[in-house]
Design a protein around this motif. Structure first.
Motif, PDB file in Angstrom:
ATOM      1  N   GLU A 250       0.850  -1.202   0.000  1.00 23.21           N
ATOM      2  CA  GLU A 250       0.000   0.000   0.000  1.00 23.21           C
ATOM      3  C   GLU A 250       0.880   1.245   0.000  1.00 23.21           C
ATOM      4  OE1 GLU A 250      -3.371  -2.219   2.815  1.00 23.21           O
ATOM      5  OE2 GLU A 250      -1.996  -0.749   3.679  1.00 23.21           O
ATOM      6  N   TYR A 251       0.378   2.303  -0.633  1.00 22.65           N
ATOM      7  CA  TYR A 251       1.085   3.583  -0.624  1.00 22.65           C
ATOM      8  C   TYR A 251       0.042   4.676  -0.771  1.00 22.65           C
ATOM      9  CZ  TYR A 251       4.667   7.105  -1.678  1.00 22.65           C
ATOM     10  OH  TYR A 251       5.481   8.215  -1.649  1.00 22.65           O
ATOM     11  N   ASP A 252      -0.282   5.307   0.375  1.00 22.16           N
ATOM     12  CA  ASP A 252      -1.365   6.295   0.379  1.00 22.16           C
ATOM     13  C   ASP A 252      -1.217   7.166   1.617  1.00 22.16           C
ATOM     14  OD1 ASP A 252      -3.679   7.667  -0.318  1.00 22.16           O
ATOM     15  OD2 ASP A 252      -4.844   5.844  -0.685  1.00 22.16           O
ATOM     16  N   THR A 253      -2.126   8.116   1.772  1.00 27.36           N
ATOM     17  CA  THR A 253      -2.112   8.958   2.963  1.00 27.36           C
ATOM     18  C   THR A 253      -2.585   8.143   4.168  1.00 27.36           C
ATOM     19  OG1 THR A 253      -4.376   9.720   2.625  1.00 27.36           O
ATOM     20  CG2 THR A 253      -2.620  11.001   1.571  1.00 27.36           C
ATOM     21  N   PRO A 254      -2.149   8.502   5.384  1.00 27.53           N
ATOM     22  CA  PRO A 254      -2.612   7.770   6.572  1.00 27.53           C
ATOM     23  C   PRO A 254      -4.136   7.774   6.694  1.00 27.53           C
ATOM     24  CG  PRO A 254      -0.847   9.294   7.154  1.00 27.53           C
ATOM     25  CD  PRO A 254      -1.196   9.578   5.737  1.00 27.53           C
ATOM     26  N   GLU A 255      -4.749   8.921   6.362  1.00 29.89           N
ATOM     27  CA  GLU A 255      -6.207   9.039   6.481  1.00 29.89           C
ATOM     28  C   GLU A 255      -6.915   8.015   5.593  1.00 29.89           C
ATOM     29  OE1 GLU A 255      -4.171  11.532   5.730  1.00 29.89           O
ATOM     30  OE2 GLU A 255      -4.182  12.725   7.590  1.00 29.89           O
ATOM     31  N   ASN A 256      -6.496   7.931   4.343  1.00 31.08           N
ATOM     32  CA  ASN A 256      -7.138   7.001   3.416  1.00 31.08           C
ATOM     33  C   ASN A 256      -6.942   5.549   3.831  1.00 31.08           C
ATOM     34  OD1 ASN A 256      -8.022   9.123   1.863  1.00 31.08           O
ATOM     35  ND2 ASN A 256      -6.408   8.940   0.314  1.00 31.08           N
ATOM     36  N   LEU A 257      -5.745   5.234   4.319  1.00 33.91           N
ATOM     37  CA  LEU A 257      -5.466   3.849   4.721  1.00 33.91           C
ATOM     38  C   LEU A 257      -6.255   3.466   5.968  1.00 33.91           C
ATOM     39  CD1 LEU A 257      -1.607   3.666   4.106  1.00 33.91           C
ATOM     40  CD2 LEU A 257      -3.406   2.605   2.737  1.00 33.91           C
ATOM     41  N   LEU A 258      -6.378   4.405   6.915  1.00 38.78           N
ATOM     42  CA  LEU A 258      -7.111   4.100   8.150  1.00 38.78           C
ATOM     43  C   LEU A 258      -8.610   3.978   7.914  1.00 38.78           C
ATOM     44  CD1 LEU A 258      -5.195   6.370  10.694  1.00 38.78           C
ATOM     45  CD2 LEU A 258      -5.198   3.870  10.608  1.00 38.78           C
ATOM     46  N   GLN A 259      -9.121   4.693   6.898  1.00 38.81           N
ATOM     47  CA  GLN A 259     -10.548   4.589   6.581  1.00 38.81           C
ATOM     48  C   GLN A 259     -10.907   3.225   6.026  1.00 38.81           C
ATOM     49  OE1 GLN A 259     -11.455   7.885   4.001  1.00 38.81           O
ATOM     50  NE2 GLN A 259     -11.312   9.405   5.650  1.00 38.81           N
ATOM     51  N   ASN A 260      -9.924   2.578   5.405  1.00 38.02           N
ATOM     52  CA  ASN A 260     -10.138   1.234   4.868  1.00 38.02           C
ATOM     53  C   ASN A 260      -9.737   0.216   5.928  1.00 38.02           C
ATOM     54  OD1 ASN A 260     -10.291  -1.139   3.456  1.00 38.02           O
ATOM     55  ND2 ASN A 260      -8.653  -0.648   2.004  1.00 38.02           N
ATOM     56  N   LYS A 261     -10.706  -0.338   6.622  1.00 36.27           N
ATOM     57  CA  LYS A 261     -10.432  -1.252   7.727  1.00 36.27           C
ATOM     58  C   LYS A 261      -9.764  -2.544   7.263  1.00 36.27           C
ATOM     59  CE  LYS A 261     -12.053   1.531  10.772  1.00 36.27           C
ATOM     60  NZ  LYS A 261     -11.086   2.265  11.611  1.00 36.27           N
ATOM     61  N   ASP A 262      -9.838  -2.824   5.957  1.00 37.32           N
ATOM     62  CA  ASP A 262      -9.206  -4.034   5.428  1.00 37.32           C
ATOM     63  C   ASP A 262      -7.756  -3.796   5.015  1.00 37.32           C
ATOM     64  OD1 ASP A 262     -11.517  -5.580   5.703  1.00 37.32           O
ATOM     65  OD2 ASP A 262     -12.298  -4.909   3.771  1.00 37.32           O
ATOM     66  N   SER A 263      -7.289  -2.549   5.109  1.00 37.91           N
ATOM     67  CA  SER A 263      -5.915  -2.254   4.700  1.00 37.91           C
ATOM     68  C   SER A 263      -4.935  -2.864   5.696  1.00 37.91           C
ATOM     69  CB  SER A 263      -5.689  -0.744   4.591  1.00 37.91           C
ATOM     70  OG  SER A 263      -5.531  -0.169   5.875  1.00 37.91           O
ATOM     71  N   LEU A 264      -3.756  -3.230   5.195  1.00 36.92           N
ATOM     72  CA  LEU A 264      -2.733  -3.810   6.050  1.00 36.92           C
ATOM     73  C   LEU A 264      -2.269  -2.794   7.090  1.00 36.92           C
ATOM     74  CD1 LEU A 264      -0.824  -6.102   6.803  1.00 36.92           C
ATOM     75  CD2 LEU A 264       0.690  -5.394   4.928  1.00 36.92           C
TER      76      LEU A 264
END
Length: 274
Positions: A250-264
């Protein structure tokens, strides 16, 4: 016979790339932006071994603060070794300000980057030599770096001041103070790219806060890559790069990654909170 075996092993080690390539030196102000780009980059530690980084492609913009996370063995430290060319590419390229770093000598690449490692390196010698081994900076610049690293008062408390003798490995400094010496080196060097390789993993919270504040205040015009041991140290980064088994997960902003509960990344944050 063991000694002979070791000598034979060292004698037959393949040499690194040359320190400089005289007909291909970078410009004096390179890098002046701090852009880092990995292009389909793969590497291994030795010929015949498995790849430790596999087909990485991502770009870090100038002055961005990027947190690098992943489970043990994901390839975080290997990425740092690749950037400093301690291991070389199997395939692909690393570009800094658009220039392929493999075309330059090792000195020309490494001297343009700063690192604060997990295990701070201090050698036997005076404070000035540890901070400025090539005698490039004035006393005023050295004291300024010590001030910003919150070490100036400690050094002033010694009668010898900048001539104070550091013992081998920095044994007469605490672990936190050794790390602050590495921070002072980075402040003195003023490189456009700074790497923090789990720099706060083994130090107390107070020193951690000093380092984080100094980086925020003094390196705001630099590109900063932070390999994270504590998730809270990179949660306010511009971007988060998540590695998994040597690959870019994954490579994204912290906000976007945290919004996706399935993200690593969200799962790593949840695990660190337990």
């Amino acid at each position: 016979m063991v000694q002979l075996e070791r000598i034979n092993e060292f004698a037959n080690l393949p040499s690194e790339a040359p320190e400089t390539i005289e007909d291909n030196r970078p410009a004096k102000n390179w890098p002046d932006q701090g852009t880092i780009e990995f292009k389909n980059y793969s590497t291994r530690y030795r010929e015949g071994l498995d790849l430790v980084l596999k087909g990485l492609s991502f770009k870090v913009k100038p002055m961005q603060k990027v947190g690098i996370v992943g489970r043990t063995g994901a390839g975080k430290s290997s990425l740092t070794l690749a950037l400093f060319r301690l291991i070389e590419a199997a395939t692909g390229q690393i570009l800094i300000d658009g220039q392929d770093i493999s075309q330059y000598g090792l000195f020309d690449v490494r001297s343009k980057l700063s690192i604060i490692p997990q295990d701070p390196v201090l050698f036997a010698g005076i404070v000035r030599e540890n901070l400025d081994p090539f005698d490039k900076y004035s006393d005023q610049e050295i004291w300024s770096a010590l001030e910003h690293a919150s070490l100036a008062d400690f050094i002033r408390s010694k009668d010898e001041r900048l001539e104070f003798l550091i013992t081998a490995g920095g044994e007469n400094f605490s672990v936190g103070q050794r790390q602050l010496v590495c921070l002072a080196r980075a402040l003195l060097k003023k490189a456009k790219i700074l790497v923090l390789d789990e720099a706060t993993a083994a130090i107390d919270n107070q020193t951690d806060v000093i380092i984080q504040q100094s980086i925020h205040n003094e390196f705001n015009d630099c590109t900063v890559l932070t390999i994270a041991h504590r998730i809270n140290t990179i949660i306010d980064s511009d971007m988060i790069l998540v590695l998994d088994a040597g690959q870019l997960a994954e490579y994204d902003t912290p906000e976007n990654l945290l919004q996706n509960k399935d993200s690593l990344f969200a799962k790593l944050v949840e695990e660190s909170a337990k």
